[in-house]
Design a protein around this motif. Structure first.
Motif, PDB file in Angstrom:
ATOM      1  N   GLN A  47      15.018  17.154  16.893  1.00  0.00           N
ATOM      2  CA  GLN A  47      16.000  16.863  17.939  1.00  0.00           C
ATOM      3  C   GLN A  47      16.988  15.804  17.468  1.00  0.00           C
ATOM      4  OE1 GLN A  47      13.164  15.762  21.002  1.00  0.00           O
ATOM      5  NE2 GLN A  47      13.744  17.530  22.248  1.00  0.00           N
ATOM      6  N   LYS A  54      19.696  16.992  15.134  1.00  0.00           N
ATOM      7  CA  LYS A  54      20.734  17.706  15.886  1.00  0.00           C
ATOM      8  C   LYS A  54      21.671  16.722  16.575  1.00  0.00           C
ATOM      9  CE  LYS A  54      21.155  21.141  19.641  1.00  0.00           C
ATOM     10  NZ  LYS A  54      21.751  20.264  20.676  1.00  0.00           N
ATOM     11  N   TRP A  55      21.106  15.679  17.191  1.00  0.00           N
ATOM     12  CA  TRP A  55      21.920  14.703  17.913  1.00  0.00           C
ATOM     13  C   TRP A  55      22.806  13.898  16.967  1.00  0.00           C
ATOM     14  CZ3 TRP A  55      16.995  13.059  21.007  1.00  0.00           C
ATOM     15  CH2 TRP A  55      16.746  14.016  21.996  1.00  0.00           C
ATOM     16  N   GLU A  84      25.735  15.905  16.096  1.00  0.00           N
ATOM     17  CA  GLU A  84      26.631  15.964  17.254  1.00  0.00           C
ATOM     18  C   GLU A  84      27.394  14.658  17.472  1.00  0.00           C
ATOM     19  OE1 GLU A  84      23.994  19.166  19.920  1.00  0.00           O
ATOM     20  OE2 GLU A  84      23.992  17.023  20.414  1.00  0.00           O
ATOM     21  N   ARG A 131      26.058  11.560  18.253  1.00  0.00           N
ATOM     22  CA  ARG A 131      25.531  10.730  19.340  1.00  0.00           C
ATOM     23  C   ARG A 131      24.887   9.432  18.848  1.00  0.00           C
ATOM     24  NH1 ARG A 131      22.061  14.667  23.135  1.00  0.00           N
ATOM     25  NH2 ARG A 131      21.885  12.725  24.336  1.00  0.00           N
ATOM     26  N   ASP A 159      23.733   7.213  22.172  1.00  0.00           N
ATOM     27  CA  ASP A 159      24.505   7.409  23.409  1.00  0.00           C
ATOM     28  C   ASP A 159      25.019   6.081  23.962  1.00  0.00           C
ATOM     29  OD1 ASP A 159      24.262  10.127  23.312  1.00  0.00           O
ATOM     30  OD2 ASP A 159      22.659  10.264  24.798  1.00  0.00           O
TER      31      ASP A 159
END
Length: 243
Positions: free
Chosen positions: A28, A31-32, A35, A37, A61
């Motif tokens: 996960q 992937k983040w 992206e 993040r 984030d």
């Protein structure tokens, strides 16, 4: 007097670092990162292979990642019609929506299907989650299953040696017959792997239908008398040997 050697902590991959503090699984996190993040030292990070140390400031984030806390573990009674996920595009219930706000960020150890209920473990340590959810942990997953149809015990006996269904090989499963009513039966199924929809696929192959599926044990941890949506923290001394 001899001066003590200074202990220097080795750098570690950022995916491992974030997993250890409970942000998510390594997959996960990769992937983040792609992206955009994750930020380190005020710059957007796009490379999930980078290594960081204790001095690296990491943001996810927009929020700074805290230093790793002591590993904690909880038992949660997952209700039916809820997802073991952080997000759902269809707006369905997520198990994390039922948790009290006072607990830290946690991740699930493995998953349960949307309509499967019962015991699921939660932790703030991604490395522990990864370790326990792997078949190599040797943990037995035990389920109580309500089946629509007339159970034929000879069919269930085939599972003791494993079975191949639609080219998928399932390892041996221990089955204990509980009771048969006019149209439904209750059985207990114990397995080590827990492949996607494994129990439902096997029961369907035999010509029956799963109408209720409850996980009651995961390794040494038991659902016991916990009610739906109950959350109980497990004492550190009861799982520290697993670290």
């Amino acid at each position: 007097m001899h001066q003590k050697n200074k202990v220097i902590k080795k750098n570690e991959k950022i995916t491992k670092k974030l997993s250890r503090v409970g942000i998510g699984s390594r997959r996960q996190i990769e992937k983040w990162i792609i992206e955009g993040r994750v930020n380190i030292n005020d710059k957007v990070l796009l490379d999930p292979t980078i290594r960081v140390d204790e001095k690296t400031k990491i943001f996810f984030d927009g929020k700074e990642i805290p230093k790793k806390e002591q590993t904690r573990l909880w038992k949660f009674h997952k209700p039916k019609a809820s997802l073991t996920s952080n997000y759902d595009s269809k707006g369905r219930n997520l198990i994390f929506d039922f948790l009290p706000k006072k607990i830290p960020r946690v991740i699930s150890i493995g998953r349960l299907d949307y309509n499967t209920e019962g015991l699921i473990l939660l932790t703030n340590d991604g490395e522990l989650a990864r370790k326990l959810e792997m078949p190599s942990s040797g943990f037995i997953r035990k389920y109580r299953v309500r089946v629509y149809g007339k159970i034929e015990k000879k069919k269930l006996e085939q599972l003791a040696n494993g079975i191949i269904i639609n080219k998928i090989k399932y390892k041996p499963i221990n089955v204990v017959f509980e009771r048969q009513n006019s149209s439904n039966a209750w059985i207990h199924m114990s397995l080590k792997e827990g492949k996607n929809r494994e129990i439902r696929n096997i029961i369907k192959f035999f010509g029956w239908e799963v109408t209720r599926l409850i996980r009651i044990e995961f390794g040494p941890f038991k659902l016991g008398s916990m009610k739906e949506k109950d959350l109980r923290e497990i004492k550190y001394s009861d799982f520290s040997k697993l670290l």
